[in-house]
Enzyme design. Structure first.
Site, PDB file in Angstrom:
ATOM      1  N   TYR A 130     -16.584  15.320 -14.993  1.00  0.00           N
ATOM      2  CA  TYR A 130     -16.980  13.920 -14.980  1.00  0.00           C
ATOM      3  C   TYR A 130     -18.019  13.748 -13.855  1.00  0.00           C
ATOM      4  O   TYR A 130     -17.848  14.281 -12.751  1.00  0.00           O
ATOM      5  CB  TYR A 130     -15.733  13.072 -14.705  1.00  0.00           C
ATOM      6  CG  TYR A 130     -16.037  11.630 -14.458  1.00  0.00           C
ATOM      7  CD1 TYR A 130     -16.421  10.802 -15.506  1.00  0.00           C
ATOM      8  CD2 TYR A 130     -15.954  11.083 -13.189  1.00  0.00           C
ATOM      9  CE1 TYR A 130     -16.716   9.466 -15.283  1.00  0.00           C
ATOM     10  CE2 TYR A 130     -16.238   9.754 -12.957  1.00  0.00           C
ATOM     11  CZ  TYR A 130     -16.626   8.948 -14.011  1.00  0.00           C
ATOM     12  OH  TYR A 130     -16.912   7.635 -13.785  1.00  0.00           O
ATOM     13  N   LYS A 173      -8.633   5.262 -18.794  1.00  0.00           N
ATOM     14  CA  LYS A 173      -8.971   5.720 -20.137  1.00  0.00           C
ATOM     15  C   LYS A 173      -7.732   5.646 -21.039  1.00  0.00           C
ATOM     16  O   LYS A 173      -7.201   4.580 -21.215  1.00  0.00           O
ATOM     17  CB  LYS A 173      -9.567   7.138 -20.048  1.00  0.00           C
ATOM     18  CG  LYS A 173     -10.550   7.322 -18.872  1.00  0.00           C
ATOM     19  CD  LYS A 173     -11.802   6.497 -19.001  1.00  0.00           C
ATOM     20  CE  LYS A 173     -12.647   6.415 -17.730  1.00  0.00           C
ATOM     21  NZ  LYS A 173     -13.024   7.665 -17.101  1.00  0.00           N
ATOM     22  N   ASP A 203      -7.898  17.884 -14.211  1.00  0.00           N
ATOM     23  CA  ASP A 203      -8.066  16.509 -14.685  1.00  0.00           C
ATOM     24  C   ASP A 203      -7.803  16.536 -16.190  1.00  0.00           C
ATOM     25  O   ASP A 203      -8.537  17.164 -16.946  1.00  0.00           O
ATOM     26  CB  ASP A 203      -9.498  16.064 -14.352  1.00  0.00           C
ATOM     27  CG  ASP A 203      -9.819  14.638 -14.812  1.00  0.00           C
ATOM     28  OD1 ASP A 203      -9.175  14.157 -15.766  1.00  0.00           O
ATOM     29  OD2 ASP A 203     -10.738  14.030 -14.226  1.00  0.00           O
ATOM     30  N   ARG A 230       0.852  -1.196   0.000  1.00  0.00           N
ATOM     31  CA  ARG A 230       0.000   0.000   0.000  1.00  0.00           C
ATOM     32  C   ARG A 230       0.886   1.245   0.000  1.00  0.00           C
ATOM     33  O   ARG A 230       0.588   2.235  -0.653  1.00  0.00           O
ATOM     34  CB  ARG A 230      -0.965   0.006   1.190  1.00  0.00           C
ATOM     35  CG  ARG A 230      -1.741   1.313   1.343  1.00  0.00           C
ATOM     36  CD  ARG A 230      -3.036   1.176   2.141  1.00  0.00           C
ATOM     37  NE  ARG A 230      -2.903   0.315   3.304  1.00  0.00           N
ATOM     38  CZ  ARG A 230      -2.385   0.662   4.471  1.00  0.00           C
ATOM     39  NH1 ARG A 230      -1.945   1.902   4.668  1.00  0.00           N
ATOM     40  NH2 ARG A 230      -2.288  -0.198   5.459  1.00  0.00           N
TER      41      ARG A 230
HETATM   42  C1  PLP Z   1     -13.533   8.122 -15.844  1.00  0.00           C
HETATM   43  C2  PLP Z   1     -13.161   9.472 -15.388  1.00  0.00           C
HETATM   44  C3  PLP Z   1     -12.897   9.702 -14.027  1.00  0.00           C
HETATM   45  C4  PLP Z   1     -13.048   8.654 -12.972  1.00  0.00           C
HETATM   46  O1  PLP Z   1     -12.084   7.663 -13.090  1.00  0.00           O
HETATM   47  P1  PLP Z   1     -12.280   6.132 -12.614  1.00  0.00           P
HETATM   48  O2  PLP Z   1     -11.006   5.502 -13.058  1.00  0.00           O
HETATM   49  O3  PLP Z   1     -13.494   5.609 -13.320  1.00  0.00           O
HETATM   50  O4  PLP Z   1     -12.457   6.149 -11.147  1.00  0.00           O
HETATM   51  C5  PLP Z   1     -12.490  10.980 -13.676  1.00  0.00           C
HETATM   52  N1  PLP Z   1     -12.374  11.964 -14.574  1.00  0.00           N
HETATM   53  C6  PLP Z   1     -12.641  11.769 -15.879  1.00  0.00           C
HETATM   54  C7  PLP Z   1     -12.495  12.909 -16.838  1.00  0.00           C
HETATM   55  C8  PLP Z   1     -13.047  10.521 -16.328  1.00  0.00           C
HETATM   56  O5  PLP Z   1     -13.316  10.343 -17.621  1.00  0.00           O
END
Ligand code: PLP
Length: 393
Positions: A111, A208, A183, A58
């Site tokens: 998101y 992604k 992000d 961890r």
């Molecule tokens: C999918 C996504 C998230 C969340 O991520 P997870 O891996 O599903 O927890 C956050 N921000 C954006 C822009 C996303 O597309």
């Protein structure tokens, strides 16, 4: 090495773990929860430097560390930290920098999961949330108070693809003495490196594009060593650490990031241009189209391309949208994005189901709104598929 290494080379070689005994060309998977402790390790624990030792997975793991180093380099950050999901990265980071009485300025153009965390969880800690339009950052100046501690935005928002003027955001952040967090999931460091504009912390859902093969859920934060160490302290308390096997898959995925993004950029632009002329389509959003409302900002920042996400509204309602998706033969109806395969979904019943209809309309998600993640297939096949499905509505 003296030579300045370029992006694609970094994607392949940065951070790689050199196994002295075997010379393995890939980073081994250290599938171990714990590690034998030495006097040196105990010393590091006592000095508060546990992050530099191998103690427990961890806290840190060599496979994960190799991947973190790679991501830090490609994002031009000092350090990076991997999480078990994008949401773990986002929630842990926000709770690192915000305390009771603080304020965060953000947007509804986020998101859905992030938006829901900010709206439903932060107020429980006594943190106040203020919303602005990410394309009109002057609003921040009106909203800001001496308690404003964090500015949080998506570089390209989900799913309306609004672009944030990073240089302007950073300047406002500096003036307010607030931490600027973005992000960058939709654009990836291939298309944009926010840290080089002075952003403090960059976050990705590696689920992604960074991983790119729809087989890992994970998140990452990148920034200065000081900030990443602060977030690490919370990560070990909240517990959202990435496991070694996911880190291995992610490292493997990043090796082809340049090739994949180059193709995502090309394919998405071709698909967007095709949709623009289609009689069954009302509106197309893609940041490098002439019709994009924030084109002045997008040409300034997106010199390589605008990524693989294309949003559009069909002439019809959500029912027609569902029918369109069901008729696709190659493109799969699934939530998530950024993988090699094309995926399609509608925000109203997936990523943005947590918003009210009014909130959705406020950010521009109208009836028949489709979010398409354009993969790296042959683009002619994708265009054929979209055309035949549109003809059936
Ligand atoms: C999918 C996504 C998230 C969340 O991520 P997870 O891996 O599903 O927890 C956050 N921000 C954006 C822009 C996303 O597309």
């Amino acid at each position: 090495m003296d030579k300045k290494i370029k992006f694609s080379t970094k994607c392949i070689h940065s951070g790689e773990y050199i196994d002295k005994e075997t010379g393995a060309v890939n980073t081994p998977i250290f599938q171990s929860s714990t590690f034998v402790l030495s006097d040196e390790d105990y010393k590091k624990i006592l000095e508060g430097k546990a992050r530099e030792a191998w103690i427990y997975s961890r806290y840190g793991n060599p496979t994960r560390r190799a991947t973190e180093r790679k991501i830090a380099e490609i994002c031009k950050g000092e350090d990076a930290l991997l999480f078990s999901s994008g949401m773990a990265a986002i929630s842990t980071t926000l709770l690192t920098f915000l305390s009771e009485g603080d304020e965060i300025i953000t947007s509804l153009d986020l998101y859905g999961g992030t938006q829901s965390f900010i709206k439903n969880e932060l107020p429980k800690f006594g943190i106040r949330v203020r919303y602005v339009d990410p394309t009109n950052l002057d609003e921040i100046k009106e909203m800001a108070t001496e308690k404003t501690r964090v500015l949080y935005f998506e570089t390209l928002s989900n799913p309306v693809l609004k672009i944030v003027d990073l240089a302007q955001l950073v300047e406002i952040g500096k003036r307010l003495n607030a931490i600027v967090i973005v992000d960058n999931t939709f654009l990836t460091p291939y298309n944009l490196t926010p840290l080089s504009y002075g952003v403090d912390v960059e976050i990705h859902s590696i689920t992604k594009y960074l991983n790119g093969h729809s087989d890992v859920v994970g998140g990452v934060v990148v920034g200065s060593k000081k900030f990443v160490d602060m977030i690490w302290e919370r990560m070990i308390r909240y517990g959202g650490a990435m496991d070694p096997f996911s880190a291995y898959l992610l490292e493997r995925g990043i090796k082809t990031l340049s090739l994949r993004m180059e193709r995502h950029n090309l394919n998405a632009l071709r698909v967007a241009n095709f949709l623009l002329t289609h009689p069954k389509v009302r509106r197309v959003i893609y940041p490098t189209l002439d019709t994009y409302p924030y084109i002045i900002t997008s040409v300034k920042y997106l010199t390589k391309g605008a990524g693989g996400m294309v949003s559009f509204e069909i002439k019809g309602d959500d029912e027609d949208g569902l029918k369109f998706m069901r008729n696709l033969k190659i493109i799969k109806e699934a939530t998530s994005l950024g993988g090699v395969e094309s995926l399609v979904s509608m925000p109203f019943n997936t990523s943005h189901a947590s918003l009210t209809k009014e909130e959705r309309e406020k950010i521009g998600i109208g009836p028949g709104f489709i979010r398409l993640s354009v993969g790296i297939e042959d683009v002619d096949d994708l265009i054929w598929d979209i055309d035949q499905a549109l003809k059936k509505i």
